[in-house]
Design a protein around this motif. Structure first.
Motif, mmCIF file in Angstrom:
data_model
loop_
_atom_site.group_PDB
_atom_site.id
_atom_site.type_symbol
_atom_site.label_atom_id
_atom_site.label_comp_id
_atom_site.label_asym_id
_atom_site.label_seq_id
_atom_site.Cartn_x
_atom_site.Cartn_y
_atom_site.Cartn_z
ATOM 1 N N ALA A 294 15.001 -0.527 16.250
ATOM 2 C CA ALA A 294 14.118 0.287 17.333
ATOM 3 C C ALA A 294 14.048 -0.287 18.660
ATOM 4 C CB ALA A 294 12.599 -0.312 16.658
ATOM 5 N N SER A 295 13.953 0.350 19.578
ATOM 6 C CA SER A 295 14.052 0.126 20.947
ATOM 7 C C SER A 295 13.099 -1.215 21.361
ATOM 8 C CB SER A 295 13.962 1.246 21.859
ATOM 9 O OG SER A 295 13.974 0.639 23.390
ATOM 10 N N ARG A 296 13.606 -2.012 22.093
ATOM 11 C CA ARG A 296 12.766 -3.181 22.511
ATOM 12 C C ARG A 296 12.335 -2.755 23.677
ATOM 13 N NH1 ARG A 296 11.798 -4.157 18.022
ATOM 14 N NH2 ARG A 296 10.308 -5.843 19.332
ATOM 15 N N ALA A 297 12.040 -1.654 24.050
ATOM 16 C CA ALA A 297 11.367 -1.176 25.415
ATOM 17 C C ALA A 297 9.808 -1.636 25.277
ATOM 18 C CB ALA A 297 11.662 0.162 25.718
ATOM 19 N N PRO A 298 9.025 -1.639 26.550
ATOM 20 C CA PRO A 298 7.829 -1.799 26.112
ATOM 21 C C PRO A 298 6.855 -0.551 25.563
ATOM 22 C CG PRO A 298 8.454 -2.130 28.434
ATOM 23 C CD PRO A 298 9.708 -1.865 27.918
ATOM 24 N N GLU A 299 6.111 -0.931 24.640
ATOM 25 C CA GLU A 299 5.259 -0.029 23.755
ATOM 26 C C GLU A 299 4.407 0.963 24.594
ATOM 27 O OE1 GLU A 299 6.673 -1.208 19.881
ATOM 28 O OE2 GLU A 299 6.027 0.639 20.972
ATOM 29 N N PRO A 300 4.155 2.071 24.511
ATOM 30 C CA PRO A 300 3.409 2.969 25.261
ATOM 31 C C PRO A 300 2.074 2.499 25.170
ATOM 32 C CG PRO A 300 4.078 4.246 23.277
ATOM 33 C CD PRO A 300 4.997 2.762 23.316
ATOM 34 N N GLY A 301 1.050 2.855 26.005
ATOM 35 C CA GLY A 301 -0.366 2.654 25.998
ATOM 36 C C GLY A 301 -0.994 3.789 26.671
ATOM 37 N N LEU A 302 -2.318 3.533 27.257
ATOM 38 C CA LEU A 302 -3.341 4.462 27.539
ATOM 39 C C LEU A 302 -2.692 4.998 28.761
ATOM 40 C CD1 LEU A 302 -6.790 2.693 27.178
ATOM 41 C CD2 LEU A 302 -5.387 4.264 25.731
ATOM 42 N N ALA A 303 -1.869 4.521 29.626
ATOM 43 C CA ALA A 303 -1.487 4.986 30.808
ATOM 44 C C ALA A 303 -0.379 6.354 30.515
ATOM 45 C CB ALA A 303 -0.402 3.952 31.822
ATOM 46 N N ASP A 304 0.151 6.269 29.408
ATOM 47 C CA ASP A 304 1.027 7.188 28.807
ATOM 48 C C ASP A 304 0.426 8.364 28.315
ATOM 49 O OD1 ASP A 304 2.751 4.573 28.284
ATOM 50 O OD2 ASP A 304 3.597 5.810 29.479
ATOM 51 N N LEU A 305 -0.910 8.468 27.940
ATOM 52 C CA LEU A 305 -1.668 9.642 27.390
ATOM 53 C C LEU A 305 -1.641 10.767 28.164
ATOM 54 C CD1 LEU A 305 -4.902 8.220 25.997
ATOM 55 C CD2 LEU A 305 -2.824 9.078 24.431
ATOM 56 N N PRO A 306 -1.729 10.803 29.526
ATOM 57 C CA PRO A 306 -1.653 12.110 30.469
ATOM 58 C C PRO A 306 -0.305 12.666 30.115
ATOM 59 C CG PRO A 306 -2.620 10.245 31.528
ATOM 60 C CD PRO A 306 -2.339 9.622 30.322
ATOM 61 N N ALA A 307 0.838 12.180 30.155
ATOM 62 C CA ALA A 307 2.071 12.586 30.017
ATOM 63 C C ALA A 307 2.223 12.955 28.455
ATOM 64 C CB ALA A 307 3.021 11.506 30.387
ATOM 65 N N LEU A 308 1.548 12.581 27.548
ATOM 66 C CA LEU A 308 1.674 12.899 26.099
ATOM 67 C C LEU A 308 1.140 14.380 26.190
ATOM 68 C CD1 LEU A 308 2.001 12.730 22.968
ATOM 69 C CD2 LEU A 308 0.206 11.416 22.926
ATOM 70 N N ALA A 309 -0.124 14.471 26.797
ATOM 71 C CA ALA A 309 -0.844 15.583 26.730
ATOM 72 C C ALA A 309 -0.267 16.842 27.612
ATOM 73 C CB ALA A 309 -2.119 15.539 27.097
ATOM 74 N N ALA A 310 0.448 16.376 28.628
ATOM 75 C CA ALA A 310 1.322 17.369 29.437
ATOM 76 C C ALA A 310 2.114 18.004 29.008
ATOM 77 C CB ALA A 310 1.158 16.748 30.966
ATOM 78 N N ALA A 311 2.917 17.280 27.842
ATOM 79 C CA ALA A 311 4.111 17.711 27.416
ATOM 80 C C ALA A 311 4.061 19.209 26.925
ATOM 81 C CB ALA A 311 4.512 16.828 26.186
ATOM 82 N N GLU A 312 4.900 20.259 27.398
ATOM 83 C CA GLU A 312 4.814 21.461 26.944
ATOM 84 C C GLU A 312 5.754 21.709 25.694
ATOM 85 O OE1 GLU A 312 5.994 24.384 29.901
ATOM 86 O OE2 GLU A 312 4.222 23.507 31.208
ATOM 87 N N ASP A 313 5.210 22.290 24.457
ATOM 88 C CA ASP A 313 5.811 22.525 23.398
ATOM 89 C C ASP A 313 5.332 23.898 22.670
ATOM 90 O OD1 ASP A 313 7.579 22.644 21.169
ATOM 91 O OD2 ASP A 313 6.820 20.602 20.454
ATOM 92 N N ASP A 314 6.091 25.019 22.571
ATOM 93 C CA ASP A 314 5.795 26.199 21.887
ATOM 94 C C ASP A 314 4.532 26.766 22.593
ATOM 95 O OD1 ASP A 314 7.771 25.765 20.262
ATOM 96 O OD2 ASP A 314 6.411 24.736 18.591
ATOM 97 N N GLY A 315 4.350 26.472 23.824
ATOM 98 C CA GLY A 315 3.317 27.233 24.553
ATOM 99 C C GLY A 315 1.992 26.663 24.279
ATOM 100 N N LEU A 316 1.924 25.591 23.892
ATOM 101 C CA LEU A 316 0.384 25.057 23.618
ATOM 102 C C LEU A 316 0.072 24.624 24.846
ATOM 103 C CD1 LEU A 316 -1.652 24.164 21.389
ATOM 104 C CD2 LEU A 316 -0.593 21.878 21.400
ATOM 105 N N ASP A 317 -1.597 25.178 25.218
ATOM 106 C CA ASP A 317 -2.136 24.703 26.386
ATOM 107 C C ASP A 317 -2.776 23.380 26.093
ATOM 108 O OD1 ASP A 317 -4.926 26.302 28.224
ATOM 109 O OD2 ASP A 317 -3.340 24.910 28.827
#
Length: 523
Positions: free
Chosen positions: A349-372
Motif C-alpha cells: 500500500a502507498s504511504r501517501a497521506p490518507e484522504p480526509g474531509l477535504a477530499d470529499l468534494p473531489a470524490l463527489a465531483a468525479a464523473e462516472d457513467d453520467g451520474l449527477d
C-alpha cells in the motif's frame, strides 16, 4: 514410311495408377459405415446409463429406523388388504374353478405381500421375491394375481426397486430380468391358458368378430400395451424419484459449500479490514509520537529563555498524548485477534497521506457513467469541520467512497447527493455519545437496485467496522420515498481551548482546502 510406335493411353494409365487408392478409399468408406450407427448407439446407451445412474457414486439410503418402521406397517396393510380381497373374490365365485383349498389361497396370497415389509432395506431382494410369488401364483392360482391389491403390490415393488436400489447396475439387471420373465409369462398365458382354440370356437369366422380386428390379436395387443404401461410407468416413476433425491442432496451439499465459502469470505474480509485498521493504528501512533517528540525538543530548547513558550509546547504534548491514547484505545477495541500468517503490511500500500474531509468534494465531483452528483457541507458553527480528527475524517471519506461506488455499480440512480454535517454543542442530540457534537456523512440516491449486480455485502461490513471503531451509529437501507441512504454519524471529541501562542516546533500540517459552510458543488 516410318510408323510411330503406339503411344500408351494416358487416361487408361492414370486410371490404372489411381485404382489402388480409389479402392482403398472405397474400402475405408465401407468400413466406416457400420461405425456411425454403433457410435450413435453407444452414445444413446451412455446417456441412458447416466440417467439411470449406473456409474454414480451416490447411494440413496432411507432416513433412519422410522423409514423401515413405515415399511413394516405398509407390508402389514397390504397383507390385510390381500386377505380382504381374497374373501371378497371368494364371495364373488372367483375361485370356483381352483383345486386348491381356500385356506391355502389365503396363506399364499398373504405370504406374497410379506417382502414389501423390507422394500427399502432390501429393494432388489423384495422385488425378486414379489415377482417370483407372482409367477408361482400365476401358474397355479391365476385369480389371485388379478386382485387389485396384488396389482398395486407388483407396481410398488418395481417402483421401490428402481427408486431405492443402491447398486444401479444390479438394479438394471434384476429389473430387466423380472420384466422379461413377466412378458414371457404373458406369452405363455395366451398360448396355453387362453389358447387360440377357445377364441376360434367362440369366433370361428370374421363374420362372427365383434369388431374389425381379430379378437385374439386384439386381446394380445391390449395386454401387451397395458403391461408396457404398467412396467414402464413403475420404472419411469422410480427413476425420476431417484434422480430427484440425488438432485436434492446435491443442492443441499452445494448450499452447505456456498455457506461455508461465504463465511470464509466474510472472515477474510474482516481480517483484511482489521489489518488495514492496524496500519491506521500505526499511522496514528507515528503521527502523535512525532508531534510529541518535536514539541519536547522545542520545550527543552526554550525552557530557560522563554518559559511561556515552553509551557505551550508542554500543553501541546499533553493534548497530543491524550488524543493519541484515545484513538489507540478505540482502534485496539475494534481489533480482535489477527490469525497467524496474515499478510499484514505486505500488500504494498502507498504511504501517501490518507484522504480526509477535504477530499470529499473531489470524490463527489468525479464523473462516472453520467451520474449527477451534488456535494453539500453544513457546519454549525462555521469552521467546525476543522475540529474533526484525521482518523475520523478518513472513516467518513471511506464511507462516502464505498457508498458512491455502490451507487454506480448496483443502482439505476441518475443523481446522488453527498452531505457532510459537522455540528458542535450538546444541544445537537440527546444521545450522550454526541455530547460534544457529531460529524456525519450522508449519501442519498434516487435509484433502485439493478438486477444481476448484487454485491457480496463486504463493503457494508467494512463501513460498520469503521463506525464501531469510533463508537458511532450507521444507517444503511432503502428510503420510503424511493432511493437508498447510507448515513454514518460519529461523535466528536471534547473541544480543546485554543493556545495563546502557536508552538514553534509543530510540523506543518498537510494543506487542505475546506469548503465554506453550506457550499454546493455539482458534478
Amino acid at each position: 514410311m516410318a510408323v510411330a510406335p503406339p503411344q500408351p493411353d494416358s487416361r487408361r494409365s492414370d486410371a490404372g495408377a489411381r485404382r489402388p487408392d480409389a479402392d482403398a478409399d472405397a474400402r475405408r468408406a465401407v468400413a466406416r459405415r457400420p461405425d456411425a450407427p454403433s457410435g450413435r448407439a453407444r452414445s444413446a446407451a451412455g446417456r441412458l446409463a447416466d440417467w439411470f445412474g449406473v456409474d454414480s457414486d451416490w447411494e440413496r439410503v432411507p432416513a433412519g429406523r422410522d423409514a423401515y418402521r413405515r415399511d413394516l406397517l405398509l407390508g402389514a396393510g397390504f397383507a390385510i388388504f390381500a386377505a380382504l380381497s381374497i374373501e371378497l373374490g371368494h364371495s364373488m365365485g372367483l375361485f370356483e374353478g381352483v383345486d386348491v383349498p381356500l385356506w391355502l389361497v389365503f396363506v399364499l396370497g398373504v405370504a406374497s405381500t410379506v417382502p414389501l415389509a423390507w422394500r427399502r432395506r432390501y429393494p432388489l431382494v423384495s422385488l425378486v421375491l414379489v415377482y417370483a410369488a407372482w409367477l408361482a401364483l400365476g401358474l397355479t392360482i391365476p385369480p389371485i394375481t388379478m386382485l387389485m391389491p396384488m396389482q398395486i403390490m407388483y407396481f410398488v415393488a418395481m417402483f421401490t426397486a428402481v427408486a431405492w436400489a443402491r447398486d444401479r447396475r444390479a438394479m438394471l439387471i434384476v429389473v430387466s430380468a423380472c420384466t422379461m420373465v413377466m412378458f414371457g409369462w404373458i406369452a405363455w398365458m395366451f398360448a396355453v391358458q387362453q389358447g387360440i382354440e377357445t377364441l376360434l370356437e367362440e369366433f370361428p369366422t370374421p363374420a362372427d368378430w365383434p369388431g374389425q380386428v381379430d379378437p385374439y390379436l386384439a386381446s394380445a395387443v391390449y395386454q401387451v400395451i397395458m403391461n408396457i404401461a404398467f412396467f414402464g410407468g413403475a420404472v419411469l416413476a422410480g427413476q425420476m424419484q431417484w434422480n430427484a433425491a440425488r438432485r436434492r442432496e446435491l443442492l443441499a451439499d452445494q448450499a452447505v459449500t456456498i455457506e461455508r465459502q461465504a463465511a470464509a469470505l466474510t472472515d477474510q474480509a474482516v481480517v483484511t479490514e482489521r489489518v488495514r485498521i492496524a496500519r491506521e493504528l500505526h499511522d496514528v501512533v507515528a503521527h502523535h509520537v512525532s508531534v510529541i517528540g518535536i514539541q519536547a525538543a522545542a520545550a527543552r530548547r526554550v525552557l530557560d529563555r522563554d518559559p511561556a513558550r515552553a509551557a505551550e509546547a508542554l500543553a501541546t504534548i499533553e493534548r497530543e498524548s491524550r488524543e493519541g491514547v484515545t484513538q489507540m484505545r478505540n482502534l485496539v477495541g475494534t481489533l480482535r485477534t489477527v490469525p497467524d500468517g496474515a499478510p499484514a503490511g505486505s500488500d504494498g500500500a502507498s504511504r501517501a497521506p490518507e484522504p480526509g474531509l477535504a477530499d470529499l468534494p473531489a470524490l463527489a465531483a468525479a464523473e462516472d457513467d453520467g451520474l449527477d452528483t451534488t456535494y453539500r457541507q453544513v457546519e454549525e458553527p462555521p469552521g467546525a469541520a476543522r475540529d474533526v480528527p484525521d482518523p475520523m475524517g478518513l472513516s467518513l471519506y471511506r464511507t462516502a467512497q464505498e457508498a458512491m461506488a455502490n451507487v454506480r455499480k448496483h443502482s439505476t440512480a441518475r443523481s446522488a447527493t453527498v452531505t457532510l454535517r459537522v455540528v458542535r454543542g450538546p444541544e445537537a442530540l440527546a444521545d450522550e455519545r454526541f455530547a460534544h457534537g457529531y460529524a456525519e456523512v450522508e449519501v442519498l440516491d434516487d435509484g433502485r437496485p439493478r438486477h444481476g449486480t448484487s454485491g457480496s455485502g463486504l463493503g457494508q461490513l467494512g463501513i460498520r467496522e469503521r463506525v464501531s471503531t469510533h463508537r458511532g451509529v450507521v444507517e444503511i437501507g432503502p428510503r420510503a420515498i424511493g432511493g437508498y441512504r447510507v448515513r454514518v454519524r460519529l461523535p466528536l471529541p471534547a473541544p480543546e481551548a485554543p493556545p495563546a501562542v502557536q508552538p514553534a516546533a509543530r510540523p506543518a500540517a498537510r494543506p487542505t482546502a475546506r469548503p465554506a459552510a453550506r457550499t454546493e458543488a455539482a458534478g
